[in-house]
Design a protein around this motif. Structure first.
Motif, PDB file in Angstrom:
ATOM      1  N   THR A 156       2.381   1.623  -3.486  1.00 16.62           N
ATOM      2  CA  THR A 156       1.401   2.052  -4.493  1.00 16.62           C
ATOM      3  C   THR A 156       1.025   3.518  -4.317  1.00 16.62           C
ATOM      4  O   THR A 156       0.944   4.262  -5.292  1.00 16.62           O
ATOM      5  CB  THR A 156       0.149   1.162  -4.414  1.00 16.62           C
ATOM      6  OG1 THR A 156       0.550  -0.194  -4.640  1.00 16.62           O
ATOM      7  CG2 THR A 156      -0.880   1.560  -5.453  1.00 16.62           C
ATOM      8  N   SER A 157       0.813   3.931  -3.072  1.00 22.71           N
ATOM      9  CA  SER A 157       0.359   5.301  -2.807  1.00 22.71           C
ATOM     10  C   SER A 157       1.503   6.298  -2.660  1.00 22.71           C
ATOM     11  O   SER A 157       1.267   7.503  -2.691  1.00 22.71           O
ATOM     12  CB  SER A 157      -0.469   5.332  -1.525  1.00 22.71           C
ATOM     13  OG  SER A 157       0.359   5.077  -0.395  1.00 22.71           O
ATOM     14  N   ALA A 202       0.831  -1.209   0.000  1.00 21.09           N
ATOM     15  CA  ALA A 202       0.000   0.000   0.000  1.00 21.09           C
ATOM     16  C   ALA A 202       0.866   1.260   0.000  1.00 21.09           C
ATOM     17  O   ALA A 202       0.575   2.214  -0.722  1.00 21.09           O
ATOM     18  CB  ALA A 202      -0.940  -0.004   1.205  1.00 21.09           C
ATOM     19  N   GLU A 250       6.768   9.372  -6.580  1.00 24.18           N
ATOM     20  CA  GLU A 250       5.801   9.598  -7.653  1.00 24.18           C
ATOM     21  C   GLU A 250       6.444   9.677  -9.033  1.00 24.18           C
ATOM     22  O   GLU A 250       5.790   9.383 -10.032  1.00 24.18           O
ATOM     23  CB  GLU A 250       4.999  10.888  -7.389  1.00 24.18           C
ATOM     24  CG  GLU A 250       4.062  10.793  -6.209  1.00 24.18           C
ATOM     25  CD  GLU A 250       4.712  11.082  -4.859  1.00 24.18           C
ATOM     26  OE1 GLU A 250       3.982  11.143  -3.869  1.00 24.18           O
ATOM     27  OE2 GLU A 250       5.955  11.243  -4.781  1.00 24.18           O
TER      28      GLU A 250
END
Length: 109
Positions: A64-65, A61, A99
């Motif tokens: 992914t985030s 998680a 990112e």
């Protein structure tokens, strides 16, 4: 939990991988792990400028985030992490770096 599967010492039986190869741990390293067959005991070496980057070990998680709920932080600029078996997720914790591709996901058998 993933963190207990990581070992801080080198294992003479494992391969050593330099994350990002000659370029090191940096922007757009995502995908570097593709096509590699990682095994428990392999060592990942993260080389980077510790003034501008770090390495966070997180869960899927967090990977992914790019916002890990919890993470183990490395910030020496020359971190050697020995893998256990399973899935491992690494990101740069500096805002914006994950990112733009400063992350890898590893599966070790």
């Amino acid at each position: 939990m993933v963190f207990r599967m990581l070992v801080q010492s080198n294992n003479a039986n494992g391969e050593t991988y330099y994350v990002g190869d000659a370029a090191g741990w940096g922007f757009r390293v995502v995908g570097w792990e593709d096509g590699k067959n990682f095994k428990a005991g392999d060592v990942l070496v993260f080389r980077y400028d510790p003034r501008v980057h770090n390495v966070l070990v997180t869960d899927e998680a967090g990977y992914t985030s790019c916002v890990p709920p919890s993470a183990q932080k490395y910030d020496s600029g020359n971190d050697a992490i020995t893998l256990g078996s399973g899935d491992f997720f690494f990101i740069c914790g500096v805002p914006g770096h994950c990112e733009i591709g400063m992350r890898i996901a590893i599966h070790a058998v």
